[in-house]
Design a protein around this motif. Structure first.
Motif, PDB file in Angstrom:
ATOM      1  N   PRO A  60       0.830  -1.215   0.000  1.00 52.31           N
ATOM      2  CA  PRO A  60       0.000   0.000   0.000  1.00 52.31           C
ATOM      3  C   PRO A  60       0.860   1.259   0.000  1.00 52.31           C
ATOM      4  O   PRO A  60       1.914   1.309   0.627  1.00 52.31           O
TER       5      PRO A  60
ATOM      6  N   GLU B 195      -3.129   6.536  -1.628  1.00 51.90           N
ATOM      7  CA  GLU B 195      -4.088   7.083  -0.674  1.00 51.90           C
ATOM      8  C   GLU B 195      -3.553   8.437  -0.195  1.00 51.90           C
ATOM      9  O   GLU B 195      -2.435   8.513   0.335  1.00 51.90           O
TER      10      GLU B 195
ATOM     11  N   CYS C 248      -3.519   3.465   9.288  1.00 49.78           N
ATOM     12  CA  CYS C 248      -3.351   2.023   9.427  1.00 49.78           C
ATOM     13  C   CYS C 248      -4.555   1.256   8.887  1.00 49.78           C
ATOM     14  O   CYS C 248      -4.421   0.204   8.259  1.00 49.78           O
ATOM     15  N   GLU C 249      -5.761   1.783   9.127  1.00 48.07           N
ATOM     16  CA  GLU C 249      -6.956   1.119   8.611  1.00 48.07           C
ATOM     17  C   GLU C 249      -6.949   1.110   7.087  1.00 48.07           C
ATOM     18  O   GLU C 249      -7.249   0.088   6.459  1.00 48.07           O
ATOM     19  N   ARG C 250      -6.598   2.246   6.500  1.00 56.13           N
ATOM     20  CA  ARG C 250      -6.593   2.312   5.039  1.00 56.13           C
ATOM     21  C   ARG C 250      -5.472   1.454   4.443  1.00 56.13           C
ATOM     22  O   ARG C 250      -5.624   0.866   3.381  1.00 56.13           O
TER      23      ARG C 250
ATOM     24  N   GLU D  36      -4.487  -1.351   5.685  1.00 60.50           N
ATOM     25  CA  GLU D  36      -4.991  -2.736   5.727  1.00 60.50           C
ATOM     26  C   GLU D  36      -5.983  -2.980   4.586  1.00 60.50           C
ATOM     27  O   GLU D  36      -5.948  -4.020   3.930  1.00 60.50           O
ATOM     28  N   GLU D  37      -6.874  -2.020   4.341  1.00 60.55           N
ATOM     29  CA  GLU D  37      -7.841  -2.193   3.262  1.00 60.55           C
ATOM     30  C   GLU D  37      -7.134  -2.248   1.904  1.00 60.55           C
ATOM     31  O   GLU D  37      -7.481  -3.048   1.034  1.00 60.55           O
ATOM     32  N   GLN D  38      -6.137  -1.378   1.713  1.00 60.06           N
ATOM     33  CA  GLN D  38      -5.389  -1.433   0.450  1.00 60.06           C
ATOM     34  C   GLN D  38      -4.710  -2.784   0.277  1.00 60.06           C
ATOM     35  O   GLN D  38      -4.664  -3.337  -0.830  1.00 60.06           O
ATOM     36  N   ASP D  39      -4.160  -3.288   1.375  1.00 58.68           N
ATOM     37  CA  ASP D  39      -3.456  -4.558   1.288  1.00 58.68           C
ATOM     38  C   ASP D  39      -4.399  -5.668   0.844  1.00 58.68           C
ATOM     39  O   ASP D  39      -4.045  -6.531   0.029  1.00 58.68           O
ATOM     40  N   LYS D  40      -5.641  -5.640   1.381  1.00 62.53           N
ATOM     41  CA  LYS D  40      -6.620  -6.651   0.967  1.00 62.53           C
ATOM     42  C   LYS D  40      -6.942  -6.505  -0.521  1.00 62.53           C
ATOM     43  O   LYS D  40      -7.036  -7.494  -1.248  1.00 62.53           O
ATOM     44  N   GLU D  41      -7.155  -5.270  -0.972  1.00 67.49           N
ATOM     45  CA  GLU D  41      -7.487  -5.055  -2.383  1.00 67.49           C
ATOM     46  C   GLU D  41      -6.361  -5.537  -3.293  1.00 67.49           C
ATOM     47  O   GLU D  41      -6.594  -6.124  -4.350  1.00 67.49           O
TER      48      GLU D  41
ATOM     49  N   GLU E  89      -6.435  -9.302  -3.409  1.00 69.47           N
ATOM     50  CA  GLU E  89      -7.556  -9.807  -4.192  1.00 69.47           C
ATOM     51  C   GLU E  89      -7.285  -9.659  -5.686  1.00 69.47           C
ATOM     52  O   GLU E  89      -7.565 -10.562  -6.467  1.00 69.47           O
TER      53      GLU E  89
END
Length: 1489
Positions: free
Chosen positions: A149, A177, A224-226, A228-233, A236
């Motif tokens: 990310p 981001e 940190c939340e963003r 983690e979300e980027q890492d998931k995207e 995927e």
């Protein structure tokens, strides 16, 4: 696992989840802690780039708070090479990378970098900075990782001066981001436009820098939340269809308007390829071409010629696009015209022809004269593509024209093809001849000038006169000048008149004859008492005659005047038998008088008749009368004869005896008998130029003599010709003309020979009817002595002598250069008329020769394969048609064998000689300096003196004195004679300590060091450098002014709390050259004037002279107190090279610029500085390409080859972003090295430079595409321009003039106590009060602390004296009690704490209240304190209640406002930095005057 330990989860949520080490896990299970650390170390992996606003509006004080915020922010992440990576960029007018993502591998290293982050300063161009980090920070080479990310965090305090939306969108499109943090005056709408969505989690806006720390907790949690979300995207998308970028970008089929782009297919199902292209050097709008996914090439058309295009090829998939495949290609130049030829040249026309070019729309032809006064007369012609031959008309005669032809492609033009040719001069008339010259007129004759002549202008003037007469005549070839003055020399000039003007003059001179006397003066009708004289008229214009007569043997003279038409007069009342001398003069209407003519006549005897009477008869007795000849004349004079004539009608005369004798007495009297019937005789041979007395005596038949009559005549001299004139000079001939003498001659001898060449002369004889001669077959550039001698029967006249010189057919300024062991080159000034040059080199060792012929326009030739250490004679002969001029020769010796140097020292100009100066450093050694800072002073002295070339009596002598209460001489000027011992002595200097008596110390230097005993030299500049950190405790003005008046050069360097106004009083003028104020002596090295060329002074870019330079204005520089000079468009500031660098450039040197590019600086390349030759051809210079963002240096090497080196590194590109930058370009014999803002960029190899010519000019800002004399120049600002005679200066310079590079940390030295007691002082937070809090020779008392802080160093001055007379950045507490001030969040209000509604940066505090007037209670409402402009200056200051637990801040009151119950003292604000926050237009933390 976490569900089994809910309380621990609560603790983690409240804490900063991205930093495992700060977890409060004392109440958590050990297995939970282990799991949390594992999770957090893996979740918090990201590439974070922080973009910090470093513009002027931040200010130094607030920038410290930004550093503190950054420290807290970095501390919240686990930083490591395999964990979170953090990079940082700072921006203002131009962005710069402070460190890349892969620069540091530990958190401590990043925190150290944050603490040392320098303040940049400049404008606010946020959009440019966003683009910059996209292109430079988020790159693999910068440490950006794929599959990780990416986060960008912007910190700014104001509105951007450029567009931020497109750059921000590009960053978001790239998957980055964006978080936007605004402080104080930030534009919240702009922050929303930049940040990613949603705004409520990505946009932060705080009221002041001091409360930025309040957002760190929430910011780090959201980041940190963003992450983690980027890492998931990312994970995927990795499981989906294979995607990637195309590969193997290839360009081909390149033309001026197009090229082909091809690539290898990207993996997966590509729907289409998107090709984006844009010109790299012109900042143009990107364009794109889209092709189907099955295609792998595209042809880009309608491009600009000679333009570099940046390419990016994207593979477009169904729902995404790949990374770009990038490259670049440059289009070719437009085909240009070839074979330009200028021919059929006349005085007002010429024809131009060239080879045609295919595919064009037409041609543009420009032609203009090259003379300065006509340089603006450029004319333009546009013709169709079918025209390749045309005539240029209405040209000026005898003028050199440059003709330039462009091939036109619509509105775009090819590179030019140029040629020069000179029109013919207007033909003058030829062969001026003077004839029919008399006393008042002369006839002029000449050969016609040309068939196009419309007439002639004749100008003539007396040689010794002032008035010039002029007459215009038609196209004739002769003219008679009338009404001239007799016996006067006239200068005549004849000009041919044409429609275009008049030709050069054909000139000559002549002398009018004297006025003629009356003709044939004779006597007749002789009686005993009278006779008549008669004469003939000699010329028209006689107005009267003057007739005088008197007895020849003496007596009364009588005179009579009569009209000019009278031709006889009867003389009466004469005495019988008396010889009379009669003279007659003619007087003309111009009042000139002729020479007198003379006649001698004798009256007759009176005849007596006697009558004798006798008585018877009368007898008559008659005597014989003996007469004298009448009308005796001596005339028809020649150089060897006289003709004598007379009258007498007496039949009793048998013969005449004519005697003659020279009056000089060098010959005996001679006589000749003439029969009585003859009345003329020719006397010869006689001496020339000699008076002869001629006597005629009648001899009667009875043998008795009659009365003798005499007259005087003079033979003519052997007259020489006169008025020798020279004309029609050429390389092998000239014409001479002379005026013939009045005496008849046999002819003329013409003798001529070279003046300086011994040998026999050449001689030619011409007839007496010739008065001009063309002398042929002469040597060029040779002066001849010419003699013209009249030949007579009896001898020759004196010579008429003069000199004449043939024209020079040869080169000038012949010299050799680049003399090597086996080769050398020769150069010369070409001859204008030359067809060829024959260049011969001959060895004086063995006679071997090399010969070569070069064209008439050549000016240099090199020879190779020579013998080392041998003398060679080089001869250059100029050839014109079938003539060859004399050889011009020079002798040079090739170099010896040697192993090291590649250049002969004999061929190098000694440009930078060791300067002589007597240099004294006067160093402040008072207590306020401290040990640490004193060591900085020693390092400064060491570095500055180490930069001097030669130490000792033959160079610079150095002395050092240290002062406090008194001055101490460390060593004198004559103490050290070499650099090594001097530097060793500097290292041994010890710290003195004491008060600050600067005035006394300066006087000590004058009286004890600048003396003959101290080593001062006569005629050598005396230089004093004063270093101090505080205001003097005695008067400095008097002694400083005395030394300035006596010619001393004084520099003043201040730091810490030095008084800038006092420095100005100490130093010489102008202050901007002699006064320096620095934060840290380690940052600066003094550049003494003797080390190079101060080019600003030489170009007149100084305050006293810039107004005389056209196109230049004075503006604030990198600091407001530093002036800079704006060179406006087409200012073209220049100076002759011979005045700036009469000896050329050094072999090794550093070019230093401090400059700024402007918004209107063009994108096209221009030369910051360059040297041109007399033909406007560049010889050496530095070029900036604003479009391509490159820097180029060029010159000619020792072989005469043109060489360039170009730099395009990232540090080069930042010079083009609108802030001041300092550029050093160090040029040596092998390398060109570039340093930007005191950071080494790189170096490239070059050859050693050759000579430069000094017959041209040096120019600032000249556009590269300037043509001929019609130059253009770019607008930009320049603050400094020096050429230093050393290549090491770039590494010693500290760039003190750039605010972004000056250290901001204050001095905190360790105190060395000398001869004073040390009193215990309480420490606060384990900190000892600093030296600036102490005083000399007094105990240091306890001072109360506020909020665990000891009063700062700035609350007392460096001598312990209260600062009531000198404002500082914070409120002073000296001599007044420190009252308790309520704290908010354990913080004492500081100068930096202001509310969001505080006055703007432009509202200076000192104007808000009067320091003599107390203020009233001012309640604050909603955190807003009423500003000072709303207060009444007559109201006392009382307690001010706080609202929301905030104390009114210092920026809400003036520097004169103190806390409650404290009197307000006067503190002048002159010569001190103000508390005013700098804006983007005003640098921060600078001294103001």
């Amino acid at each position: 696992y976490l569900e089994n330990d809910p309380f621990c989860i609560y603790v983690v949520v409240l804490d900063q989840i991205c930093t495992p080490k700060v977890l409060r896990y004392s109440r958590c299970h050990s297995w939970t802690v282990t799991l949390l650390i594992y999770i957090l170390w893996h979740i918090a992996i990201a590439d974070i780039v922080i973009l910090v606003d470093g513009s002027w509006s931040i200010g130094r004080l607030n920038f410290r708070l930004v550093r503190m915020f950054l420290e807290n922010l970095v501390s919240a992440f686990s930083v490591g090479i395999d964990q979170t990576r953090i990079g940082l960029a700072q921006y203002s007018g131009d962005p710069r990378i402070e460190w890349h993502l892969n620069a540091f591998t530990t958190k401590d290293a990043v925190l150290d970098a944050v603490k040392n982050l320098p303040y940049k300063g400049g404008n606010t161009l946020t959009g440019l900075a966003l683009t910059y980090i996209l292109e430079n920070s988020f790159k693999p080479e910068s440490g950006s990782r794929s599959g990780v990310p990416k986060v960008g965090i912007l910190i700014t305090d104001g509105k951007s001066q450029d567009d931020v939306i497109p750059p921000a969108q590009s960053l978001r499109d790239a998957g980055i981001e964006l978080f936007a943090i605004g402080v104080k005056n930030a534009d919240e709408n702009e922050l929303r436009a930049i940040a990613s969505e949603p705004d409520n989690t990505h946009v932060y806006n705080v009221a002041d820098f001091s409360i930025m720390s309040s957002i760190i907790e929430g910011l780090t949690q959201i980041v940190c939340e963003r992450v983690e979300e980027q890492d998931k995207e990312i994970k995927e998308s990795a499981g989906q269809e294979t995607q990637g970028a195309p590969q193997d970008l290839v360009t081909s089929e390149v033309t001026a308007r197009s090229f082909r782009v091809s690539w290898s297919h990207a993996p997966g199902s590509v729907e289409k390829y998107r090709v984006v292209f844009y010109p790299a050097t012109q900042g143009g709008r990107p364009e794109e071409a889209v092709v189907d996914g099955t295609e792998n090439y595209v042809v880009l058309r309608y491009l600009n010629s000679l333009t570099e295009y940046q390419l990016a090829v994207f593979a477009v998939y169904t729902s995404s696009a790949s990374e770009a495949l990038r490259g670049s290609e440059t289009t070719l130049a437009l085909p240009m015209v070839n074979g330009l030829e200028l021919y059929d040249v006349t005085h007002n026309t010429m024809r131009a022809r060239w080879s045609g070019v295919q595919g064009i729309s037409g041609y543009m032809v420009l032609y203009a004269p090259l003379t300065k006064d006509q340089a603006s007369d450029e004319k333009e012609m546009k013709v169709s593509d079918a025209v390749t031959d045309l005539q240029l008309e209405d040209l000026t005669p005898a003028t050199e024209y440059t003709v330039t032809v462009y091939a036109m492609y619509g509105e775009e033009a090819s590179d030019p093809m140029s040629s020069q040719q000179t029109t013919l001069p207007l033909s003058p008339p030829k062969n001026l001849v003077f004839s029919e010259v008399d006393h008042n007129s002369a006839k002029l004759s000449w050969e016609a000038a040309s068939r196009k002549v419309t007439g002639y202008r004749i100008m003539y003037v007396k040689t010794d006169g002032l008035k010039t007469d002029e007459v215009d005549v038609g196209p004739v070839t002769s003219w008679t000048l009338n009404d001239l003055t007799s016996a006067t020399e006239y200068e005549v000039a004849i000009f041919g008149i044409y429609d275009e003007g008049q030709s050069e003059a054909l000139s000559g001179s002549f002398t009018t004859d004297p006025v003629p006397g009356p003709l044939d003066l004779q006597a007749s009708e002789v009686t005993a008492e009278s006779f008549r004289v008669s004469w003939g008229h000699s010329a028209p214009g006689i107005v009267l005659y003057k007739l005088t007569w008197a007895p020849y043997d003496g007596g009364d003279t009588k005179e009579v005047s009569m009209g000019g038409d009278v031709d006889s007069f009867l003389l009466s009342g004469l005495s019988p038998n008396t010889e009379y001398e009669v003279m007659l003069q003619a007087v003309f209407k111009d009042q000139s008088e002729s020479d007198a003519v003379l006649v001698v006549e004798t009256t007759r005897e009176r005849i007596m008749q006697l009558n004798s009477f006798s008585m018877h008869h009368t007898a008559v007795v008659q005597f014989m009368v003996r007469q004298a000849v009448r009308g005796l004349q001596v005339q028809e004079e020649t150089t060897y004869s006289l003709e004598v004539s007379w009258q007498l009608e007496d039949p009793k005369v048998d013969q005449y005896r004519v005697t003659y004798v020279s009056l000089t007495g060098d010959r005996n009297e001679e006589s000749v008998l003439v029969p009585g019937q003859q009345t003329t005789v020719l006397l010869q041979p006689l001496l020339s130029d000699t008076e002869h007395k001629v006597t005629v005596t009648p001899v009667y038949t009875d043998g008795q003599d009659g009365i003798s009559v005499s007259s005087v005549g003079r033979t003519l001299p052997l007259s020489a010709p006169s008025n020798l004139r020279v004309s029609e000079e050429w390389f092998s001939r000239f014409r001479i003309t002379w005026d013939t003498p009045p005496s008849p001659t046999l002819g003329f001898r013409v003798v001529y020979q070279p003046t300086s060449v011994p040998g026999s002369a050449l001689e030619t004889f011409v007839g007496d009817d010739v008065n001009t001669m063309l002398i042929l077959n002469l040597q060029s550039d040779t002066e001849y002595t010419v003699k013209v001698i009249s030949s007579y029967t009896t001898g020759s006249s004196q010579p008429l002598q003069g000199t004449a010189k043939t024209l020079y057919l040869g080169v000038t300024n012949l010299n050799t250069y680049q003399v090597m062991m086996s080769s050398m080159c020769v150069q010369w000034q070409p001859h204008r008329q030359a067809d060829l040059y024959r260049v011969v080199i001959e060895s004086l060792l063995n006679g071997q020769k090399q010969e070569v012929s070069v064209g008439g326009s050549a000016s240099r030739q090199c020879f190779y394969d020579l013998t080392p250490n041998s003398q060679y004679k080089i001869s250059v002969s100029t050839q014109l048609q079938d003539m060859e001029g004399p050889a011009v020769t020079t002798i040079t010796t090739t170099r010896r064998y040697q192993l090291t140097s590649t250049l002969s020292s004999q061929t190098q100009h000694v440009v930078c000689k060791a300067a002589k100066a007597d240099l004294v450093f006067l160093v402040d050694g008072s207590w306020s300096i401290g040990d640490d800072n004193f060591q900085k002073i020693i390092r400064f002295l060491y570095s500055t003196t180490g930069s001097l070339d030669l130490i000792g009596p033959d160079g610079t002598q150095v002395a050092i004195a240290q002062f406090s209460d008194d001055a101490r001489t460390e060593f004198k000027l004559n103490s050290y004679a070499n650099k090594e011992t001097l530097l060793d002595a500097i290292r041994r200097i010890t710290y003195k300590g004491g008060n600050t008596k600067t005035g006394r110390a300066i006087k000590h230097v004058k009286e004890s060091i600048f003396t003959s005993e101290g080593g001062v030299r006569r005629g050598v500049p005396k230089v004093l450098v004063v270093l101090t950190d505080g205001r003097s405790q005695d008067d400095v003005n008097k002694v400083s002014k005395e030394m300035q008046m006596e010619g001393y050069i004084i520099f003043a360097i201040g730091f810490a709390d030095a008084d800038y106004g006092e420095l100005v009083n100490i130093a010489s003028k102008p202050s901007d050259r002699h006064v320096f104020f620095v934060d840290d002596l380690d940052m600066c090295v003094l550049l003494l004037p003797s080390l190079g060329f101060r080019m600003m002074d030489m170009f007149g870019l100084v305050e006293k002279e810039y107004s005389n330079v056209e196109g230049v204005s004075l503006e604030p520089g990198s600091f407001n107190s530093f002036p800079c000079y704006r060179l406006h468009k087409d200012a073209l500031v220049s100076q002759p090279t011979k005045y700036l660098h009469p000896e050329g450039l050094p072999s090794d040197y550093t070019i230093t610029f401090l400059f700024r590019l402007l918004p209107d600086t063009p994108q096209e390349p221009f030369a910051l500085w360059e040297i041109l030759n007399k033909d406007n051809e560049p010889l050496v210079g530095v070029i900036l390409d604003n479009g391509g963002k490159t820097l180029t240096f060029f010159n000619y090497d020792y072989k005469g080859d043109f060489q360039t080196v170009t730099f395009d590194e990232p540090d080069i590109k930042k010079m083009f972003y609108g802030s001041f930058h300092k550029l050093h370009m160090a040029i040596s014999k092998t390398t060109a090295r570039v340093v930007v803002d005191c950071k080494v960029v790189g170096g490239k190899p070059i050859n050693a430079a050759g000579n430069i010519s000094i017959d041209g000019v040096e120019v600032l800002g000249r556009m590269v595409r300037s043509r001929g004399k019609r130059d253009n120049s770019a607008p930009f600002q320049i603050q400094m321009f020096d050429i230093i005679c050393s290549t090491s200066w770039a590494s010693r310079d500290k760039c003190c003039e750039l605010p972004g590079l000056v250290r901001t940390t204050a001095f905190k030295p360790t105190i060395q106590t000398i001869n004073r007691p040390t009193v215990n002082r309480p420490t606060v937070n384990n900190q000892q009060p600093t030296d600036q809090q102490s005083t000399t020779n007094r105990p240091i008392t306890n001072r109360p602390t506020v909020n665990n802080q000891q009063p700062t160093d700035q609350q007392t001055n460096n001598h312990g004296v209260p600062t009531t007379n000198r404002p500082t950045d914070q409120q002073s507490t000296t001599n007044r009690p420190i009252t308790n001030r309520p704290t908010v969040n354990n913080q004492q209000p500081t100068d930096q704490q202001t509310n969001s509604q505080q006055p703007t940066d432009q509202q200076t505090n000192n104007q808000q209240t009067n320091s003599q007037q107390p203020t009233t209670n001012r309640p604050t409402v909603n955190n807003q304190q009423t500003n000072n402009q709303q207060t009444n200056s007559q109201q006392p200051t009382t307690n001010r209640p706080t609202v929301d637990n905030q104390q009114p801040t210092d920026q809400q009151s003036t520097d004169q406002q103190s806390t409650t119950n404290r009197p307000i003292t006067n503190r002048p604000t002159v010569n001190r930095p103000t508390d005013q926050q700098p804006t983007d237009q005003q640098p921060a933390d600078q001294p103001t005057i």
